[in-house]
Every structure is written in structure tokens, then in C-alpha cells.
Enzyme design. Structure first.
Site, short mmCIF file in Angstrom:
data_model
loop_
_atom_site.label_atom_id
_atom_site.label_comp_id
_atom_site.label_asym_id
_atom_site.label_seq_id
_atom_site.Cartn_x
_atom_site.Cartn_y
_atom_site.Cartn_z
CE LYS A 1 -3.81 -2.43 2.09
NZ LYS A 1 -4.38 -3.01 3.30
CD GLN B 1 -3.41 -4.81 6.36
OE1 GLN B 1 -3.30 -3.80 5.65
NE2 GLN B 1 -4.01 -5.90 5.91
CG ASP C 1 -10.05 -0.51 4.64
OD1 ASP C 1 -9.84 -0.81 3.46
OD2 ASP C 1 -9.47 -1.01 5.61
#
Ligand code: NDP
Length: 285
Positions: free
Chosen positions: A53, A97, A120
Site C-alpha cells: 500500500k 490493517q 476502507d
């Protein structure tokens, strides 16, 4: 029939070059989109995802921050970091994460992210906005599936889409997005009786179950479009999807491979959301 391969790798490269140009324009206006990724503990797979990422952010000209916290980090300390990032003007997207260590309550943490920075798309406010059709950051993998279909010129409206899997991160949101695109949607799961009888009705079949090569030609209507979200490592070390690619390709019209199908789209759509957040938070629409 031999299904045409939908290359998520190629499509995501195209989208990334579009994003790179848009980021450059925003940077000229004095705004550099910034993504903060938080990782707690030393899960090797998570470390790879986080590094990818960060690398993609930098490749597209965005600002990237990785916050690596030890396994022993308290929930309170993690919530404090999120509160600080919520206030930080150079950060437009915050991503935690998953999975988190067991002593940290995942939902408390996700709920603490400012919905305006939730790139997200997992915050309940974002999920709610997605369901009622308001503008929101769409969850990355499900939105990646829709983008693959659109960019492959596959008609969604009026088609029967069957989604196998009902998780909050893939199955449910992908079903919702297909509905938004005017498909007629059926959702299947582990308690579905006679799965093949239902999947065989699908014009578009999306599979996200986490079972290596479980969906075969027996489950697929000739000419259907097959999107395989699954990523599984077999005992002999191969990376495979939830669909048995060889048999499914023989009956489908289009099919995504694993790797190189849905996978590359997830990070790309995260970058799309981060750019969108940078624009939105700065009042640019
Ligand atoms: P979950 O384990 O959270 O959910 C799996 C879902 O599949 C559940 O709803 C379960 O049903 C259903 N299911 C399991 N077995 C069967 C079966 N035999 N028949 C029908 N339904 C079944 O998985 P995720 O949604 O998180 O992930 C699914 C797959 O997608 C995994 O392989 C994962 O690695 C991959 N993935 C890929 C991403 C990418 O970037 N490409 C991103 C995220 C996930 P029930 O609810 O009844 O238990």
C-alpha cells in the site's frame, strides 16, 4: 467456449495511471493526498500488504505513513493514535490493517476512525451511506469487482448476479453494489441448500468463500461471467482462487484469474478513495 480473461492487473495499471495524473493536478493546487496505515503486531502477510500500500501511494505521488505498533499495544494507545490522525491535516485516509491482536476490540477501533477519512469504507456510517445510495467511500475489493465488470464492458443492469459468500468485507457489500447497478441479486452462503442449482442461474457469478477451487464448471451456466475473489494457498504452495479456473474457463464467457484478477484492484481502489478523501476534505468536488 473458452472464457475471455479479465485482467485485473492490466485494468488496475490503467486506473493507476489515471489516478497519478489526478494526484499531480491536486498537488499543483497545494494538496498532497496522504494515507496513514496502522499495523499492530508482526503478521507477515499483513506486513506485505502494508508495504504494498505504501509503495503504491508513493508511486502515485501521494504521501504515505506507516505506523508500526508492537503486538502488546493497548487498545487505548491505538485509539489515541487514531484520534491524532483524525486531526492531522496532512492525512486524508486512515487504514487499520486487520486482523488486530485478540486483546483489541476490532469494531471499537474501526468506529474511532473519522468517517471522512475511512478510505476502507468499513465504518458503519460509510456502510449505511453505501446501502441507502448516498455518496460514500466504497469498500475497496467490492468496488474493484464492479470496476472490473464496467471496464470490461460487461452489462450489469438487468442481469442475474449471484454472490457466493456474505462476509461484511466482501460478500454483503459486493451484493449491495451489484444491486445499485440494477442487477437482480441472489446471495448464497454456507447454509444455502443446493448451491449449484442457484449458481447455475447466474449471468454474473461472484465467488468469495475462501475455499480453494470449490466452484467448478458444474456450478456455472454456459456463457456466464465469473469473478473469483478468493485467494488461497494450496498445500503444494500454489496461489489459487475459490473457483477451479480450468474447468470454469471452459464454460464461462469471461473469467478473472488468481493471481492477477480481483487482487490488484483492491489497492488501486484504496488509492482512488484516498484521492477522493483528499478532494472531499478540502471542499473540492
Ligand atoms: P469469510 O471467511 O469472512 O467469509 C466466507 C463466506 O463464504 C461466508 O459468508 C461463508 O458462509 C461462505 N462460505 C464458506 N464456505 C462456503 C461454501 N462451501 N458454500 C457456500 N458459501 C460458503 O471470507 P472473506 O469474505 O473475508 O473472504 C473470502 C475470500 O476472498 C477469501 O479467499 C479471501 O482470502 C479473499 N479475499 C480477497 C481479497 C482480495 O483483495 N482479492 C480481499 C478480501 C478477501 P457463512 O456466512 O454461512 O459462514
Amino acid at each position: 467456449m473458452s472464457g475471455q480473461i479479465i485482467s485485473g492487473k492490466a485494468i488496475s495499471e490503467t486506473i493507476k495511471s489515471e489516478l497519478q495524473a489526478q494526484v499531480a493536478k491536486l498537488v499543483e493546487q497545494g494538496i498532497k493526498p496522504g494515507l496513514a496505515v496502522i499495523i499492530v503486531g508482526e503478521n507477515p502477510a499483513s506486513q506485505v500488504y502494508v508495504r504494498n500500500k505504501a509503495r503504491t501511494c508513493i508511486q502515485l505521488g501521494m504521501h504515505s505513513e506507516i505506523h508500526e505498533l508492537p503486538e502488546s499495544t493497548s487498545e487505548e494507545a491505538l485509539l489515541q493514535l487514531i484520534a491524532d490522525l483524525n486531526q492531522n491535516q496532512s492525512i486524508h485516509g486512515i487504514l487499520v490493517q486487520l486482523p488486530l491482536p485478540k486483546h483489541i476490540h476490532e469494531q471499537h477501533v474501526l468506529d474511532a476512525i473519522d468517517p471522512g477519512k475511512d478510505v476502507d469504507g468499513f465504518h458503519p456510517v460509510q456502510v449505511g451511506n453505501m446501502v441507502i445510495g448516498n455518496r460514500s467511500y466504497l469498500p475497496c475489493t467490492p468496488n474493484g469487482v464492479i470496476e472490473l465488470l464496467k471496464r470490461s464492458n460487461i452489462e450489469i443492469a438487468g442481469k442475474h448476479a449471484v454472490v457466493v459468500g456474505r462476509s461484511n468485507i466482501v460478500g454483503k457489500p459486493v451484493a449491495m453494489l451489484l444491486l445499485r447497478e440494477n442487477a437482480t441479486v441472489t446471495i448464497c452462503h454456507s447454509r444455502t441448500a443446493d448451491l449449484a442449482a442457484i449458481t447455475k442461474q447466474a449471468d454474473i457469478l461472484v465467488v468469495a468463500i475462501g475455499r480453494a477451487e470449490a466452484i467448478t464448471a458444474e456450478h456455472i451456466k454456459p456463457g456466464a461471467v465469473v469473478i473469483d475473489v478468493g485467494i488461497n494457498r494450496t498445500e503444494d504452495g500454489r496461489l489459487v482462487g475459490d473457483v477451479d479456473f480450468a474447468s470454469a474457463q471452459a464454460v464461462s464467457s469471461h473469467i478473472t484469474p488468481v493471481p492477477g484478477g480481483v487482487g490488484p484492484m483492491t489497492i488501486t481502489m484504496l488509492m482512488f478513495n484516498t484521492l477522493d478523501a483528499a478532494r472531499t476534505l478540502n471542499g473540492i468536488v
